[in-house]
Each structure stands twice: as C-alpha cells, then as structure tokens.
Design a protein around this motif. Structure first.
Motif, mmCIF file in Angstrom:
data_model
loop_
_atom_site.group_PDB
_atom_site.id
_atom_site.type_symbol
_atom_site.label_atom_id
_atom_site.label_comp_id
_atom_site.label_asym_id
_atom_site.label_seq_id
_atom_site.Cartn_x
_atom_site.Cartn_y
_atom_site.Cartn_z
ATOM 1 N N VAL A 1 41.259 43.527 37.837
ATOM 2 C CA VAL A 1 41.521 43.244 39.243
ATOM 3 C C VAL A 1 42.878 43.852 39.592
ATOM 4 C CG1 VAL A 1 41.858 41.435 40.982
ATOM 5 C CG2 VAL A 1 40.231 41.078 39.111
ATOM 6 N N ARG A 2 42.870 44.674 40.606
ATOM 7 C CA ARG A 2 44.126 45.261 41.094
ATOM 8 C C ARG A 2 44.585 44.463 42.306
ATOM 9 N NH1 ARG A 2 41.916 47.290 45.370
ATOM 10 N NH2 ARG A 2 40.192 48.709 45.437
ATOM 11 N N GLU A 3 45.788 44.726 42.730
ATOM 12 C CA GLU A 3 46.302 44.081 43.938
ATOM 13 C C GLU A 3 45.350 44.388 45.084
ATOM 14 O OE1 GLU A 3 50.307 44.177 46.694
ATOM 15 O OE2 GLU A 3 50.406 44.926 44.628
ATOM 16 N N ASN A 4 45.101 43.402 45.925
ATOM 17 C CA ASN A 4 44.137 43.606 46.999
ATOM 18 C C ASN A 4 44.802 43.488 48.361
ATOM 19 O OD1 ASN A 4 43.831 40.729 47.966
ATOM 20 N ND2 ASN A 4 43.264 40.470 45.817
ATOM 21 N N PRO A 5 44.264 44.196 49.340
ATOM 22 C CA PRO A 5 44.861 44.181 50.677
ATOM 23 C C PRO A 5 44.639 42.875 51.439
ATOM 24 C CG PRO A 5 42.862 45.498 50.688
ATOM 25 C CD PRO A 5 43.127 45.104 49.259
ATOM 26 N N VAL A 6 43.748 42.010 50.953
ATOM 27 C CA VAL A 6 43.482 40.755 51.664
ATOM 28 C C VAL A 6 44.386 39.628 51.166
ATOM 29 C CG1 VAL A 6 41.108 41.415 52.212
ATOM 30 C CG2 VAL A 6 41.552 40.073 50.157
ATOM 31 N N ARG A 7 45.247 39.964 50.195
ATOM 32 C CA ARG A 7 46.277 39.053 49.679
ATOM 33 C C ARG A 7 45.709 37.776 49.072
ATOM 34 N NH1 ARG A 7 51.295 39.698 53.918
ATOM 35 N NH2 ARG A 7 51.441 41.954 53.689
ATOM 36 N N LEU A 8 44.597 37.918 48.397
ATOM 37 C CA LEU A 8 44.058 36.796 47.639
ATOM 38 C C LEU A 8 44.646 36.890 46.242
ATOM 39 C CD1 LEU A 8 42.061 34.416 47.913
ATOM 40 C CD2 LEU A 8 40.299 35.916 46.981
ATOM 41 N N ASP A 9 45.225 35.808 45.778
ATOM 42 C CA ASP A 9 45.839 35.742 44.454
ATOM 43 C C ASP A 9 44.904 36.319 43.393
ATOM 44 O OD1 ASP A 9 45.099 33.622 42.220
ATOM 45 O OD2 ASP A 9 47.284 33.725 42.232
ATOM 46 N N GLU A 10 45.461 36.998 42.399
ATOM 47 C CA GLU A 10 44.667 37.734 41.408
ATOM 48 C C GLU A 10 43.648 36.863 40.687
ATOM 49 O OE1 GLU A 10 45.294 40.106 37.225
ATOM 50 O OE2 GLU A 10 46.884 40.279 38.722
ATOM 51 N N GLU A 11 44.026 35.664 40.275
ATOM 52 C CA GLU A 11 43.081 34.791 39.550
ATOM 53 C C GLU A 11 41.951 34.330 40.468
ATOM 54 O OE1 GLU A 11 40.883 33.053 36.900
ATOM 55 O OE2 GLU A 11 42.595 34.316 36.377
ATOM 56 N N LYS A 12 42.281 34.001 41.702
ATOM 57 C CA LYS A 12 41.243 33.608 42.671
ATOM 58 C C LYS A 12 40.344 34.801 42.982
ATOM 59 C CE LYS A 12 43.816 29.861 44.770
ATOM 60 N NZ LYS A 12 44.458 29.348 45.984
ATOM 61 N N ALA A 13 40.954 35.965 43.147
ATOM 62 C CA ALA A 13 40.173 37.177 43.416
ATOM 63 C C ALA A 13 39.215 37.444 42.257
ATOM 64 C CB ALA A 13 41.105 38.370 43.639
ATOM 65 N N LYS A 14 39.685 37.263 41.022
ATOM 66 C CA LYS A 14 38.829 37.492 39.849
ATOM 67 C C LYS A 14 37.612 36.571 39.878
ATOM 68 C CE LYS A 14 38.649 37.939 34.847
ATOM 69 N NZ LYS A 14 37.256 38.271 34.977
ATOM 70 N N GLN A 15 37.808 35.319 40.225
ATOM 71 C CA GLN A 15 36.687 34.381 40.284
ATOM 72 C C GLN A 15 35.696 34.774 41.385
ATOM 73 O OE1 GLN A 15 37.625 30.091 39.885
ATOM 74 N NE2 GLN A 15 39.741 30.775 39.492
ATOM 75 N N SER A 16 36.222 35.185 42.539
ATOM 76 C CA SER A 16 35.345 35.635 43.623
ATOM 77 C C SER A 16 34.584 36.890 43.210
ATOM 78 C CB SER A 16 36.153 35.920 44.895
ATOM 79 O OG SER A 16 36.572 34.724 45.505
ATOM 80 N N ILE A 17 35.287 37.815 42.565
ATOM 81 C CA ILE A 17 34.660 39.060 42.115
ATOM 82 C C ILE A 17 33.560 38.770 41.101
ATOM 83 C CG2 ILE A 17 35.086 41.154 40.752
ATOM 84 C CD1 ILE A 17 37.912 41.186 42.181
ATOM 85 N N ASP A 18 33.814 37.858 40.182
ATOM 86 C CA ASP A 18 32.787 37.496 39.198
ATOM 87 C C ASP A 18 31.547 36.925 39.884
ATOM 88 O OD1 ASP A 18 34.402 38.376 37.123
ATOM 89 O OD2 ASP A 18 35.034 36.360 36.511
ATOM 90 N N ALA A 19 31.761 36.060 40.879
ATOM 91 C CA ALA A 19 30.632 35.484 41.619
ATOM 92 C C ALA A 19 29.892 36.581 42.391
ATOM 93 C CB ALA A 19 31.123 34.394 42.573
ATOM 94 N N LEU A 20 30.643 37.452 43.045
ATOM 95 C CA LEU A 20 30.033 38.552 43.788
ATOM 96 C C LEU A 20 29.228 39.463 42.868
ATOM 97 C CD1 LEU A 20 33.013 39.333 46.148
ATOM 98 C CD2 LEU A 20 30.642 39.029 46.943
ATOM 99 N N ASN A 21 29.795 39.819 41.726
ATOM 100 C CA ASN A 21 29.080 40.714 40.809
ATOM 101 C C ASN A 21 27.831 40.055 40.240
ATOM 102 O OD1 ASN A 21 30.246 43.287 40.854
ATOM 103 N ND2 ASN A 21 31.947 42.637 39.575
ATOM 104 N N SER A 22 27.892 38.770 39.975
ATOM 105 C CA SER A 22 26.711 38.050 39.492
ATOM 106 C C SER A 22 25.607 38.070 40.553
ATOM 107 C CB SER A 22 27.100 36.612 39.147
ATOM 108 O OG SER A 22 25.966 35.856 38.800
ATOM 109 N N ASP A 23 25.985 37.774 41.793
ATOM 110 C CA ASP A 23 25.000 37.765 42.869
ATOM 111 C C ASP A 23 24.549 39.176 43.229
ATOM 112 O OD1 ASP A 23 25.094 35.036 42.861
ATOM 113 O OD2 ASP A 23 26.311 34.863 44.668
ATOM 114 N N LEU A 24 25.429 40.141 43.063
ATOM 115 C CA LEU A 24 25.056 41.544 43.262
ATOM 116 C C LEU A 24 23.978 41.935 42.256
ATOM 117 C CD1 LEU A 24 25.474 44.384 44.482
ATOM 118 C CD2 LEU A 24 27.453 44.640 42.970
#
Length: 181
Positions: free
Chosen positions: A14-37
């Motif tokens: 996870v790289r820094e994101n423009p929506v300013r979601l903390d890296e650990e929270k972003a990682k959890q969202s990304i994991d959920a998104l990738n699973s559903d993807l």
C-alpha cells in the motif's frame, strides 16, 4: 516486449493515497475490495458461461438477462479495481490470482440444464451478497465511506439479480422437459 522489467508497486503493498486514509485502514479496505473483486469475476465468468450456453423456450429472455448481469458484474469489477488504486493498492488480476483470492468457487466447465445453472447462480449470488454485506460494515467502521457506498450500490444490484433469479426459478416459469415424450 521489453527485456527490462521494472516493478512500480508489488501486489499486497500500500502506497500513500490521495484520499488520506491511514495505511493500515487502507490495507484492510483494499483486502476487502480485492476479495470482492475476485468473487465478482467468478460471478462474471459463470454468468457469461450461462449466457453462451442457455437454451430452451425462454432462450431470448434468459440470454439477454445473463448478458446484462455479466456486463453489470464486469462494470462493478472495474469500479472496485479503480478504488483499490485510489486507496494506494494494486488490484488483483489474472486468472490464477483471482481464483486463489476468491472466497467463492466457479461451478466448473460443464454445461448444465438451465434450471440447474440458475440454481447454481442463485447460490453464488447469495454467497457474494454475504461477503459484500460483511465488507460494507468493515469499511464503514474504518471510515472509508466511499468504498462503503461502492459496496452498497453493488449490493443493491446483486440483491436485485438474486430476486430476478428467484423469480425465474418459480415453478411456473421455466418449461420443464417431460419425462415421457
């Protein structure tokens, strides 16, 4: 093809994101998104398979329905993949990775009668719906409201499709072959 390969970002990072979601929270969202993807692509391929193989008295209506549902799944997958990127992640891609990360299974390569195919689809929709519901709550608790909205919109489409399938499967809708010809 270039002989030099430069990796810009490894999958799972996870790289820094423009929506300013903390890296650990972003990682959890990304994991959920990738699973559903991944689950969405399993659903897409199963619907597309049924679009190609449907036959029988309701061919036209079901062929169109499967095609439309598959297109909706493909569009949803694209939106999820783009959201992964916006959160600083790498969207899951490729058949092997999709299969490995999907929480749901494809029905297989065999062709079934239309009723069995639709029952399999309804079961798959139910499983995918459950994962989306879990992930709505997860990302909302993380403060990732945009991903929650994306999941909610897709959840509504999934539930509508499941309802359509349930209606198609009513006892008086599909022509059943008589055992005595």
């Amino acid at each position: 093809m270039s002989s030099q390969q430069t990796i810009r970002q490894e999958f799972g990072t996870v790289r820094e994101n423009p929506v300013r979601l903390d890296e650990e929270k972003a990682k959890q969202s990304i994991d959920a998104l990738n699973s559903d993807l991944a689950a969405t692509y399993v659903l897409y391929h199963q619907l597309r398979k049924h679009h190609w193989n449907v036959d029988g008295a309701e061919y036209g209506q079901l062929h169109d329905w499967f095609g439309d549902a598959a297109e909706d799944a493909e569009e949803a997958a694209d939106e999820m993949a783009e959201r992964v990127g916006a959160l600083g992640g790498v969207p899951i891609s490729g058949p092997a990775a999709l299969e490995e990360h999907s929480p749901v299974d494809f029905e297989g390569a065999d062709v079934y009668d239309v009723r069995t195919s639709m029952e399999n689809d309804l079961e798959l929709y139910g499983d995918v719906i459950e994962y989306f519901r879990e992930h709505v709550m997860l990302v909302e608790n993380l403060g990732d409201y945009a991903t929650s909205e994306l999941f909610r919109d897709r959840l509504e489409e999934l539930e509508e499709d499941a309802d359509d399938l349930q209606s198609f499967l009513a006892d008086d809708t599909l022509v059943l072959e008589s055992a005595t010809h």
